[in-house]
Design a protein around this motif. Structure first.
Motif, PDB file in Angstrom:
ATOM      1  N   GLN A   1       3.293   6.053  -7.218  1.00  0.00           N
ATOM      2  CA  GLN A   1       2.281   6.678  -8.076  1.00  0.00           C
ATOM      3  C   GLN A   1       2.344   8.194  -7.930  1.00  0.00           C
ATOM      4  O   GLN A   1       2.224   8.940  -8.909  1.00  0.00           O
TER       5      GLN A   1
ATOM      6  N   ASP B   1     -10.243  -1.701  -7.481  1.00  0.00           N
ATOM      7  CA  ASP B   1      -9.787  -0.932  -6.308  1.00  0.00           C
ATOM      8  C   ASP B   1      -9.638  -1.829  -5.094  1.00  0.00           C
ATOM      9  O   ASP B   1      -8.712  -1.692  -4.300  1.00  0.00           O
TER      10      ASP B   1
ATOM     11  N   GLN C   1       1.583   3.632  -3.441  1.00  0.00           N
ATOM     12  CA  GLN C   1       1.112   5.019  -3.433  1.00  0.00           C
ATOM     13  C   GLN C   1       2.269   5.990  -3.559  1.00  0.00           C
ATOM     14  O   GLN C   1       2.173   7.000  -4.250  1.00  0.00           O
TER      15      GLN C   1
ATOM     16  N   GLU D   1      -8.981   8.103 -11.534  1.00  0.00           N
ATOM     17  CA  GLU D   1      -8.526   7.658 -10.226  1.00  0.00           C
ATOM     18  C   GLU D   1      -8.281   6.142 -10.235  1.00  0.00           C
ATOM     19  O   GLU D   1      -7.243   5.668  -9.778  1.00  0.00           O
ATOM     20  N   GLN D   2      -9.246   5.413 -10.790  1.00  0.00           N
ATOM     21  CA  GLN D   2      -9.102   3.954 -10.835  1.00  0.00           C
ATOM     22  C   GLN D   2      -7.921   3.532 -11.699  1.00  0.00           C
ATOM     23  O   GLN D   2      -7.192   2.600 -11.371  1.00  0.00           O
TER      24      GLN D   2
ATOM     25  N   VAL E   1      -6.574  -3.968  -5.480  1.00  0.00           N
ATOM     26  CA  VAL E   1      -5.374  -3.154  -5.282  1.00  0.00           C
ATOM     27  C   VAL E   1      -5.158  -2.902  -3.793  1.00  0.00           C
ATOM     28  O   VAL E   1      -4.042  -3.005  -3.282  1.00  0.00           O
ATOM     29  N   GLU E   2      -6.223  -2.613  -3.092  1.00  0.00           N
ATOM     30  CA  GLU E   2      -6.139  -2.347  -1.655  1.00  0.00           C
ATOM     31  C   GLU E   2      -5.619  -3.578  -0.902  1.00  0.00           C
ATOM     32  O   GLU E   2      -4.735  -3.491  -0.074  1.00  0.00           O
TER      33      GLU E   2
ATOM     34  N   ARG F   1       0.826  -1.206   0.000  1.00  0.00           N
ATOM     35  CA  ARG F   1       0.000   0.000   0.000  1.00  0.00           C
ATOM     36  C   ARG F   1       0.859   1.255   0.000  1.00  0.00           C
ATOM     37  O   ARG F   1       0.726   2.138  -0.831  1.00  0.00           O
TER      38      ARG F   1
ATOM     39  N   LYS G   1      -5.205   5.305 -12.419  1.00  0.00           N
ATOM     40  CA  LYS G   1      -3.926   5.669 -11.793  1.00  0.00           C
ATOM     41  C   LYS G   1      -3.572   4.692 -10.672  1.00  0.00           C
ATOM     42  O   LYS G   1      -2.400   4.431 -10.406  1.00  0.00           O
ATOM     43  N   ASN G   2      -4.598   4.142 -10.062  1.00  0.00           N
ATOM     44  CA  ASN G   2      -4.441   3.156  -9.004  1.00  0.00           C
ATOM     45  C   ASN G   2      -3.696   1.903  -9.461  1.00  0.00           C
ATOM     46  O   ASN G   2      -3.154   1.157  -8.666  1.00  0.00           O
TER      47      ASN G   2
ATOM     48  N   ALA H   1      -1.421  -3.266  -6.662  1.00  0.00           N
ATOM     49  CA  ALA H   1      -1.584  -3.117  -8.111  1.00  0.00           C
ATOM     50  C   ALA H   1      -0.667  -4.084  -8.858  1.00  0.00           C
ATOM     51  O   ALA H   1      -1.049  -4.653  -9.877  1.00  0.00           O
TER      52      ALA H   1
END
Length: 974
Positions: free
Chosen positions: A13, A755, A10, A109-110, A758-759, A6, A112-113, A763
């Motif tokens: 990104q 999402d 982030q 947003e999705q 990914v969480e 996580r 880029k995730n 990713a």
RNA sequence: GCCGGGAUGGCGGAAUAGGUAGACGCGCAGGACUUAAAAUCCUGUGGGCCGUAAAGCCCGUACGGGUUCGAUUCCCGUUCCCGGUACCA
């Protein structure tokens, strides 16, 4: 410490965003590579796990090509005009621009995730006026062009005007309307400005015509053929009817041949090319005129049977691919909708014909297509003449002949065509043999082209080739027919009676004599922006929604606006009426790949410099559903833009891959029948205990199921409507659910959101797992179960770099020791496999190669920089986040893993000095023996025969034969 | 109907210039660690037969044939599944 996906993901990104890591510019000293995804329509539901499949594949290729030294263009944007936003606007009054904006924000947003390497500075949106300005401009260019068949390309309308002025229509060989008049230069030059302008409208590549269109009353709009499925609209499923409307059309048929031959030059799947070929539907044949029988005309009586008035004159024209069979014609069949039907019907037959025509009208297209077994038809009472044999031919109607194809009339040859044969047999019409090789004509038609003609007048004794040539020459000489190429493809309807699309940059002006003609607005007035409207519905008078825009009229600069509204006569001096329809969904997507090349340009759709550098798309990935829509229109516009000198390449998409659809995997719980109704407590049985019990399967949310075991508490919490007070019959302590593969959809409770993945897993894991699932082009169900494997792989990979000190802190394990041959072999075998597989788009096997590599290095306890640094690089296209992190940890400049070079494969590390030969006896492996690579075959033979196991199988016999394939196998035949 | 693609363990799938079928992963089973669980690690895992075991044997890539020393791979025929489609003269 375990890898923290996580935090790390982030972090990178954010880094990529802030440092614009993936920003691309023209660099003429580097080779270019253009990787494109089909841009999405931003729907309100957001992305599910199936959407990114193709994006992940294209991102891997993009990152790989960068490492290989290419300058990669990899953009993303949004096809943001479309019906759902408009439907939502109709229901809520919310402007579609607002909801579209929200949906796009969520999509970005999705996306880029997931860590895609898009150059977001190049994002385009088709609904942005700065974008659709150029969609409108291309429309104007089409309007300002005609298709010259002599040069086989589109040209500016000016070259046509020159031809008219010097030689009239004599030298003009153009693709144009059917009813275009011929004239001399003198006539042309004598015409009024309005008259000559009106004539040019028949030549332009976009033009107005009355077209039968798919009108959907519920949506208040016209739909393209490919937007209609089974007689209802693809989106929404509303009924669709045929209606005649004045529409803007695109002369795509001018390009039919080039669209066909171009397919041979591009690397697309055979099935996709075949779909386009079928859609274009080229058939080579001849058109033939069958004169109507004069006596019939005379005795027709008073009732509108004046055939001299029949337009264009007294004959029926047919198209045939087998003109050689013309002596076998024993009747003529017209479509029930054929325009000559009323005139041809004799009074005696009138009742029967009308009944038949009406019945055909009642039957939907679908019924007519489904029902190919029943033979139906009716005789009109009239006859025509076979121009070759001079024989009288009865004219029938049948609904197996389609009004929309060819001329809507068929010369029926029952001996050569099965449908004609069936019809003739049913109605007792004669069947004439025309080739000496035809056989069993009493049982079925025989469409052979072999042999020599009989019963065939001037072609008796000839072969197929000779006969065809002879007949066409004969017909052309007498003006009774000609060789002709027919296409199934029709010109494309370009108008939509809806709001959320590009306005057409056209206004209407009435001339002094009252004739209203369309004119382009001035180029300096682009973009013609969508006006505000009070409601997104058609007007009360049936005009499209744009008719609601108050005061929305065209005022040309520096010119008097004196034209009254053509409909009402009012509005003098208030400007001209705009075209009120908007462009179809495919307009904005038919050129978008050029806008990415230079997305901010205000003076052209993209600069010459950028277009000449990026040229066309090297790899295009998207769904197969666009086979005959988007992919055909895009090729059409591309060819047009090339003809007019704006782009250099004939084909826009060199290589195309259709990613397979990811299906959903639905889960079910089983409620015992009779429970859970009328207040009784529901009883759910585990799938493993069903054993023929009478149950109702109910969809259950896949997100509360793990490895087919239901989280019963979560089920009761989330679905109190179903599970209130329920009892569960468990298998041990587990409730096992059932499963079935279906389309991924909300209503089936099988949607998995990226999402969430990914969480939970990261990713990188999502990317690896989607690729690991199977071949890219294959459809496959999503099953989150298997994701643990790639999750474990990532952590195992991490542990090659980091261990743990006794106090629990991170321990950096990487050393500068020299690698061993075994370690180098593992690395280089993986380098080779990775590059071979990526070049072949076989991503699933690459992931497996990475797993093998990490497993083997772990077993060797290898923590050597010389091995791991290269491994980081080759894994980085698949798992960009963790590799970026480790790349920096290895001491490289942070954020530069994508700017490094792909490791060079060195075959020397893979050289083996021995090979374990499988030894077969009669094709079955019985043992293996190791031999040096350079060992002579005769030596091998000897040693194999001496082997104990081989001896046992030989049972003392002499072998018949020994096959030794170097570095493969040894087979002893007994 | 026609066109295109496909059928391999409980599951996703690997392997085709013909050469050890089932790589890799999931799941499952057993074990180690742990008070326990999770995580992690180790072992096994196509079916059957024979054996205490080691080993070995037979069958097996939708079905039936064929070519070959050898076939998941090539050829002929059949069945089923998926996608596309046009009664196209």
């Amino acid at each position: 410490m375990e890898y923290n996906h996580r935090e790390t993901e982030q972090k990178w990104q954010r880094f990529w965003d802030e440092n614009q890591t993936y920003r691309t510019d023209i660099s003429p000293n580097k080779p270019k590579y253009y990787v494109l995804d089909m841009f999405p329509y931003p729907s309100g539901a957001g992305l599910h796990v199936g959407h990114p499949l193709g994006y992940i594949a294209s991102d891997i290729v993009s990152r790989y090509k960068r490492l290989k030294g290419f300058n990669v263009l990899h953009p993303m944007g949004f096809d943001s005009f479309g019906l759902p936003a408009e439907q939502y606007a109709i229901q809520t009054g919310q402007h579609p621009a607002v909801t579209t904006e929200q949906n796009i924000a969520r999509y970005i947003e999705q996306l880029k995730n997931i860590g895609f390497s898009y150059d977001w500075s190049r994002e385009v949106r088709t609904s942005d006026p700065a974008y659709y300005k150029w969609t409108q401009w291309i429309f104007m260019e089409l309007f300002r062009s005609w298709y010259n068949k002599d040069t086989d390309r589109a040209e500016p309308i000016e070259t046509l005007l020159e031809k008219f002025a010097t030689n009239g229509t004599t030298d003009v060989n153009a693709v144009c309307d059917e009813d275009t008049p011929t004239f001399t230069a003198a006539e042309w030059n004598a015409m009024s400005k309005r008259e000559s302008y009106e004539i040019t409208l028949k030549y332009r590549l976009t033009y107005l015509a009355d077209a039968v269109v798919n009108w959907c009353p519920a949506l208040g709009t016209v739909l393209a053929n490919d937007e209609v499925k089974d007689g209802v609209s693809e989106r929404g499923g509303y009924p669709v009817e045929q209606k005649l409307m004045r529409q803007w059309m695109m002369r795509i048929t001018a390009y039919a041949d080039r669209l066909l031959t171009g397919l041979d030059t591009i690397d697309w799947s055979e099935s996709l090319k075949e779909q386009q070929r079928n859609w274009i539907g080229k058939s080579v044949g001849a058109s033939v005129k069958f004169p109507l029988v004069k006596e019939e005309r005379r005795k027709g009586g008073e009732e509108e049977r004046n055939l001299d008035a029949v337009s264009p004159s007294s004959f029926i024209e047919v198209f045939t691919t087998r003109v050689d069979t013309i002596y076998g014609v024993t009747f003529m069949v017209l479509a029930p909708e054929h325009e000559l039907v009323p005139q041809l019907t004799t009074p005696e037959q009138r009742a029967a014909v009308e009944a038949y025509v009406n019945a055909a009208k009642m039957r939907s297209e679908r019924d007519r297509m489904a029902d190919t077994k029943t033979v139906s038809g009716v005789f009109t009472g009239s006859y025509c003449i076979n121009p070759l044999s001079g024989e009288k031919v009865p004219i029938w109607l049948a609904d197996y002949v389609l009004a929309g194809y060819g001329t809507g009339a068929v010369m029926a040859v029952p001996s050569g065509d099965q449908r004609d044969w069936t019809f003739a047999t049913h109605f007792g019409l004669p069947i004439v043999q025309i080739l000496d090789t035809q056989k069993d004509l009493d049982k079925q038609a025989d469409n052979t082209k072999e042999g020599h003609y009989i019963n065939s007048g001037i072609i008796n004794g000839m072969t197929y080739q000779e006969a065809t040539q002879t007949l066409i020459a004969w017909l052309e000489e007498r003006g009774l027919g000609k060789g002709k190429v027919n296409y199934r493809m029709r010109d494309a309807v370009f108008s939509r009676q809806r709001y959320w699309g590009e306005p057409v940059p056209v206004y209407f002006k009435a001339d002094p004599d009252g004739k209203v003609l369309p004119y382009l607005i001035d180029e300096s007035d682009l973009p013609l922006e969508l006006p505000a409207v009070d409601k997104y519905l058609p007007t009360e008078t049936g005009e499209p929604p744009l008719g609601r825009a108050e005061g929305w009229r065209y005022h040309p600069k520096g010119k008097a606006n004196t034209s009254p509204s053509p409909e009402t006569g009012e509005g003098r001096g208030e400007g001209y009426e705009y075209e009120l329809s908007t462009m179809p969904g495919w307009a904005g997507s038919s050129w978008y790949w050029y806008r990415y090349m230079d997305p901010k340009n205000e003076t052209s759709f993209a600069s010459k410099e950028s277009i000449n550098y990026w040229r066309n798309v090297d790899l295009y990935i998207g769904g197969t559903e666009h086979a005959t829509g988007h992919l055909l229109y895009s090729r059409f516009w591309n060819k047009f833009l090339k003809d007019r000198g704006y782009v250099p390449e004939e084909e826009p998409f060199k290589k195309l891959i259709n990613q397979g659809m990811i299906q959903g995997r639905s889960n079910f719980v089983y409620r015992v029948k009779g429970t859970g109704v009328e207040g009784t407590a529901p009883v759910f049985v585990s799938q493993s205990l069903l054993d023929g019990r009478d149950v109702t399967p109910l969809h259950v949310d896949v997100n509360i199921v793990e490895n087919d075991v239901l989280d019963v508490d979560a089920f009761q919490r989330s679905r109190p409507d179903l599970a209130e007070g329920a009892t569960f019959e468990l298998d041990g302590d587990k409730y096992i659910v059932g499963a079935e593969v279906e389309k991924m959809s909300k209503s089936k409770f099988n949607v998995v959101n990226p999402d969430m993945i990914v969480e939970k897993y990261g990713a990188d894991v999502l990317r690896l797992y989607e690729m690991f699932l199977g071949p890219l082009e294959q459809a496959k169900p999503w099953n989150t179960n298997g994701i643990d494997g790639t999750f474990r792989f990532i952590r195992k990979f991490w542990r090659l770099f980091y261990g743990e000190n006794s106090d629990g802190s991170d321990k950096w394990l990487v050393t500068d020791e020299e690698p061993t041959p075994a370690e180098l072999k593992i690395l280089h075998k993986t380098i080779k496999k990775t590059q071979d597989d990526i070049e072949n788009y076989s991503f699933n096997t690459t992931v497996s190669a990475f797993m093998v590599c990490v497993n083997e290095l772990t077993a060797l306890k290898c923590h050597k920089r010389a091995i791991l640094q290269d491994l980081v690089l080759i894994l980085s296209p698949f798992a960009p986040h963790i590799t970026e992190e480790l790349w920096a940890a290895l001491g490289n400049e942070p954020g530069t893993v994508s700017k490094a070079s792909f490791p060079t494969f060195n075959p020397a590390y893979l050289v083996e000095d021995a090979f374990d030969y499988p030894i077969q006896i009669n094709g079955k492996v019985r043992t293996t023996i190791s031999f040096a690579i350079d060992r002579a075959a005769s030596d091998i033979e000897k040693e194999v025969l001496a082997n104990e196991v081989v001896q046992k199988w030989l049972e003392g016999k002499q072998p018949k034969k020994i096959v030794v394939v170097p570095k493969r196998i040894v087979n002893v035949v007994v």
